[in-house]
Design an enzyme around this catalytic site. Structure first.
Site, PDB file in Angstrom:
ATOM      1  N   CYS A 190       0.842  -1.201   0.000  1.00 42.51           N
ATOM      2  CA  CYS A 190       0.000   0.000   0.000  1.00 42.51           C
ATOM      3  C   CYS A 190       0.875   1.248   0.000  1.00 42.51           C
ATOM      4  CB  CYS A 190      -0.917  -0.014   1.224  1.00 42.51           C
ATOM      5  SG  CYS A 190      -1.841   1.516   1.413  1.00 42.51           S
ATOM      6  N   CYS A 244      -0.233   4.033   2.292  1.00 47.69           N
ATOM      7  CA  CYS A 244      -0.030   3.815   3.732  1.00 47.69           C
ATOM      8  C   CYS A 244       1.442   3.956   4.094  1.00 47.69           C
ATOM      9  CB  CYS A 244      -0.466   2.408   4.151  1.00 47.69           C
ATOM     10  SG  CYS A 244      -1.998   1.862   3.437  1.00 47.69           S
ATOM     11  N   ASP A 245       2.316   3.399   3.276  1.00 47.88           N
ATOM     12  CA  ASP A 245       3.726   3.255   3.678  1.00 47.88           C
ATOM     13  C   ASP A 245       4.705   4.099   2.862  1.00 47.88           C
ATOM     14  OD1 ASP A 245       2.730   1.368   5.430  1.00 47.88           O
ATOM     15  OD2 ASP A 245       3.038  -0.283   4.028  1.00 47.88           O
TER      16      ASP A 245
END
Ligand code: NAP
Length: 306
Positions: free
Chosen positions: A134, A137-138
């Site tokens: 992701c 997200c990261d």
């Protein structure tokens, strides 16, 4: 005696909460069981700009939260719990979680899909230490670093574009010589001068010390091997439906999607599937939402009939 809900919805993404909104607004006793956080796969997306009503676009987390509130306004309840088993045959269905057993007249499956993995050595052990699924997200961990994105669909190109705004260099590794992504994404990618595409290639090995420090890429046409030094790899090669729990309970196709038509009806009476987990042509927030409304309508009809 155990409480019997009218509708239990498994999964709190857009399909799940749209079903919850329609069911609770129709006066049905409705429970959503969500494992982790509401919003489903939407929460992995930074900007959603193809869901109507948001002229500036919106982020997935806020939209998920708003969808939950819309349903709870009419009395739908949410339990944060992980479903570990279901028994769907018969008039009263049982949904078993790690902490409880729930009973319901109908069940709407809205479990969505999970990221597909490369399936290569070290992939699992390096998750969170250089291997990610992701970008939204990261990606923030890779400011001014070098990353590899794998895939050629809308998600991969969207991820590569997102990462190009953070990272120093983005390599996009795709197994064919053309992208599956739509024109709007392809055009934007061409304008990003720190993104380079490696065509006809696949990632065959992950190099690591304590964490990932490179990948080996093989050209599918001539078997040529290239080593890329990088800090992270983002795997963006599609999703697999979260239907494992329902094997042997409802009909599932060869790709793991629950077989359900536009009404959301599965082959089991009183059991419906909505959103990305069901067989359908277009998996988007807007189509999941539509599925949820339709399934709730047919769940209501089923309850009245029985
Ligand atoms: P996708 O469209 O199925 O694309 C998956 C990509 O990964 C393809 O390019 C595929 O290659 C490649 N791939 C699959 N298995 C692989 C493997 N084992 N090794 C290497 N490459 C592999 O999946 P997606 O991009 O996640 O998108 C899923 C759905 O969400 C699509 O319907 C998409 O349109 C939608 N989506 C929409 C938006 C938007 O509209 N804003 C954004 C993101 C996603 P091939 O091309 O060779 O098959």
């Amino acid at each position: 005696m155990k409480h019997i809900y009218d509708v239990i919805i498994i999964g709190g993404g857009p399909g799940g909460y749209s079903a919850a909104l329609y069911a609770s607004r129709a006066g049905l006793d409705t429970l959503v069981i969500e494992k982790f956080s509401v919003g489903g796969q939407m929460t992995l997306t930074d900007v959603i700009d193809n869901y109507p009503g948001f002229e500036e676009g919106t982020d997935g987390i806020s939209l998920g939260f708003k969808m939950q509130q819309s349903a709870e306004r009419f009395g739908a309840k949410t339990e944060y719990d992980e479903v570990v088993g279901v028994s769907l045959a018969g008039e009263i269905k049982t949904v078993t979680s790690v902490s409880a057993e729930y009973k319901s007249k109908t069940v709407i499956i809205a479990t969505g899909a999970n990221p597909r993995e490369l399936g290569i050595e070290k992939e699992t052990e390096l998750v969170g230490r250089g291997v990610h699924y992701c970008a939204h997200c990261d990606g923030r961990f890779y400011k001014d670093k070098t990353v590899v994105v794998v895939g050629g669909g809308n998600s991969a190109v969207e991820d590569a574009l997102y990462l190009s705004r953070l990272a120093k260099k983005v390599w996009l590794v795709h197994r064919r010589d053309e992208l599956r992504a739509t024109k709007i994404y392809r055009d934007s990618l061409l304008k990003a001068d720190n993104v380079e595409i490696i065509w006809n290639s696949r990632v065959t090995q992950l190099r690591s010390d304590k964490r990932l420090n490179g990948v080996q890429v093989e050209n599918i046409l001539n078997a040529e091997i290239t080593d890329i030094v990088c800090d992270g790899v983002f795997v963006s090669i599609g999703r697999k439906p979260a239907s494992e729990l329902f094997k042997g309970q409802v009909e599932i196709d060869e790709n793991g999607y629950i077989i359900a038509d536009e009404s959301g009806k599965t082959n089991v009476e009183g059991v419906f599937a909505v959103g990305d987990v069901r067989t359908k042509a277009l998996r988007q927030v807007v189509t999941a939402v539509s599925d949820g409304a339709t399934a709730a309508h047919f769940a209501e009809e089923y309850i009245i009939r029985n």
